[in-house]
Design a protein around this motif. Sequence first.
Motif, PDB file in Angstrom:
ATOM      1  N   VAL A 174      -8.625   9.761  -4.716  1.00  0.00           N
ATOM      2  CA  VAL A 174      -8.003   9.479  -3.480  1.00  0.00           C
ATOM      3  C   VAL A 174      -8.921   8.840  -2.329  1.00  0.00           C
ATOM      4  O   VAL A 174      -8.699   7.997  -1.623  1.00  0.00           O
ATOM      5  CB  VAL A 174      -7.284  10.655  -2.956  1.00  0.00           C
ATOM      6  N   ASP A 175     -10.095   9.536  -2.380  1.00  0.00           N
ATOM      7  CA  ASP A 175     -11.363   9.215  -1.354  1.00  0.00           C
ATOM      8  C   ASP A 175     -11.413   7.565  -1.580  1.00  0.00           C
ATOM      9  O   ASP A 175     -11.706   7.155  -0.835  1.00  0.00           O
ATOM     10  CB  ASP A 175     -12.320   9.919  -1.588  1.00  0.00           C
ATOM     11  N   ARG A 232      -3.293   8.668   5.412  1.00  0.00           N
ATOM     12  CA  ARG A 232      -4.062   7.561   4.949  1.00  0.00           C
ATOM     13  C   ARG A 232      -3.461   6.477   4.316  1.00  0.00           C
ATOM     14  O   ARG A 232      -1.903   6.743   3.888  1.00  0.00           O
ATOM     15  CB  ARG A 232      -5.081   8.295   4.009  1.00  0.00           C
ATOM     16  N   PHE A 261       0.780  -1.181   0.121  1.00  0.00           N
ATOM     17  CA  PHE A 261       0.148   0.080  -0.102  1.00  0.00           C
ATOM     18  C   PHE A 261       1.001   1.320   0.030  1.00  0.00           C
ATOM     19  O   PHE A 261       1.919   1.092   0.342  1.00  0.00           O
ATOM     20  CB  PHE A 261      -0.895   0.126   1.257  1.00  0.00           C
ATOM     21  N   GLN A 295     -11.673   3.850 -10.315  1.00  0.00           N
ATOM     22  CA  GLN A 295     -10.896   4.821 -10.417  1.00  0.00           C
ATOM     23  C   GLN A 295     -11.270   5.952 -11.542  1.00  0.00           C
ATOM     24  O   GLN A 295     -11.471   7.208 -11.166  1.00  0.00           O
ATOM     25  CB  GLN A 295      -9.538   4.488 -10.586  1.00  0.00           C
ATOM     26  N   SER A 332      -3.603   1.196  -4.236  1.00  0.00           N
ATOM     27  CA  SER A 332      -3.469   1.379  -5.802  1.00  0.00           C
ATOM     28  C   SER A 332      -2.249   0.987  -6.112  1.00  0.00           C
ATOM     29  O   SER A 332      -1.471   1.144  -5.453  1.00  0.00           O
ATOM     30  CB  SER A 332      -3.653   2.878  -5.951  1.00  0.00           C
ATOM     31  N   GLY A 387      -3.686  13.345  -0.053  1.00  0.00           N
ATOM     32  CA  GLY A 387      -3.326  12.367  -0.843  1.00  0.00           C
ATOM     33  C   GLY A 387      -1.934  12.118  -1.533  1.00  0.00           C
ATOM     34  O   GLY A 387      -1.455  11.276  -2.384  1.00  0.00           O
ATOM     35  N   LEU A 414      -9.851   5.429  -3.138  1.00  0.00           N
ATOM     36  CA  LEU A 414      -8.684   4.305  -2.749  1.00  0.00           C
ATOM     37  C   LEU A 414      -8.296   4.188  -1.469  1.00  0.00           C
ATOM     38  O   LEU A 414      -7.685   3.033  -0.926  1.00  0.00           O
ATOM     39  CB  LEU A 414      -7.484   4.689  -3.499  1.00  0.00           C
ATOM     40  N   ALA A 415      -8.682   5.249  -0.656  1.00  0.00           N
ATOM     41  CA  ALA A 415      -8.365   5.391   0.751  1.00  0.00           C
ATOM     42  C   ALA A 415      -9.067   4.193   1.619  1.00  0.00           C
ATOM     43  O   ALA A 415     -10.090   3.946   1.517  1.00  0.00           O
ATOM     44  CB  ALA A 415      -8.585   6.628   1.506  1.00  0.00           C
ATOM     45  N   LEU A 424      -3.535   3.984   0.769  1.00  0.00           N
ATOM     46  CA  LEU A 424      -4.103   3.898  -0.245  1.00  0.00           C
ATOM     47  C   LEU A 424      -3.992   2.569  -1.096  1.00  0.00           C
ATOM     48  O   LEU A 424      -2.988   2.149  -1.089  1.00  0.00           O
ATOM     49  CB  LEU A 424      -3.576   4.906  -1.213  1.00  0.00           C
TER      50      LEU A 424
END
Length: 360
Positions: free
Chosen positions: A351-352, A83, A13, A337, A87, A20, A354-355, A85
């Motif tokens: 970003v939101d 955070r 991660f 995405q 991704s 972000g 993926l968090a 992520l």
Amino acid sequence: MSEPLTFGVEEEFFVVDAAGHLSERGGEVVEDADEPDGELQKELTRAQAESATAICHSPDELLDQLKSLRAKLAGAAAKRGLRLLASGTAPLPESGPPGITPGARYQRMAEHFGATAHSGATCGCHVHVAIPDKEAGVRVINQVRRRLPALLALLANSPITDGADTGYSSWRYQQWTRWPSAGPPPRFSSLDHYESLIDGWLRAGAILDRGMVYWDVRLSDKQPTIEFRVTDVAAVPEDAALLAVLARGLVQTALNDEEALPELPNEVLRGHLWRASRDGAEGRIPHPVHGDLVPAPAVFDELFTHVSDALKAAGDHEFAEEGLARHRASGGGAQRQRDAFADGTNLCAVVDLLAVPPPS
């Protein structure tokens, strides 16, 4: 088959700040996280964290551990205003590459490989499946290598990088294969053939140790497993568990019966993987048997049929069937995405999305 093969999953991660952007405090997040059932580890760059489940026997056990490990890392990040992520690549533009994690091995890699190490931060999902021995593992690799594009497309989750749509569903795969030992493995004539290629890389300095054998599927050097390394980190833990179940099915199917299929040259397989990284789960990818382009969901269905007997024997059939149906209904990570990105300006929404949410 008496008992299902054991399996486990490693997930990488990004650790980012509230906006972000990559943070260099990934190591602190790993150190601060509550004691997990599996393991939490630092990664090559300071902006990453890794989790590894314990050895699991069932998909439900695996999924529970994946959720728990994500929650512990996300909780530790949240305590620092950061955070986590999920991704394959970092979505926002950065002013510079993330720093390298302190440690002799990582520092040596950075010095030896230069920009490949400094600018190539990516996050993948690795599935380990138990094998009887290394000789059997080499035979399994020969059988499953043509199925790698389907797995790559299924979990493709890195279209947005540096603030723009790359045109690829898995841009991580394009970045990752810059490493000299990355990409699809050839067909091996024997375990000695497998080992001879690694020896050649070591002699050339193309790898610094056996841990840097980065084939898309390989023999684990530390565990009695075969390791699938081809995919992005999953958008959600359910996708990672689905991947693991399908990977276990592929290994068991290969152990049960060798496929009587024509040899797939590595040059052609590279082309199949390129197409899968571009189109992902929503596009058209090569069929693993005849090589013609077909809708990706048809390839996923073919994969499910191919491993169906092994899934039933392990008690995984319903889990995989429901997982594929859920994946088809909700869309792959790359599509989600892109949907969040909307008109190409809504990076905050990406970003939101993926968090990983911290525990409430």
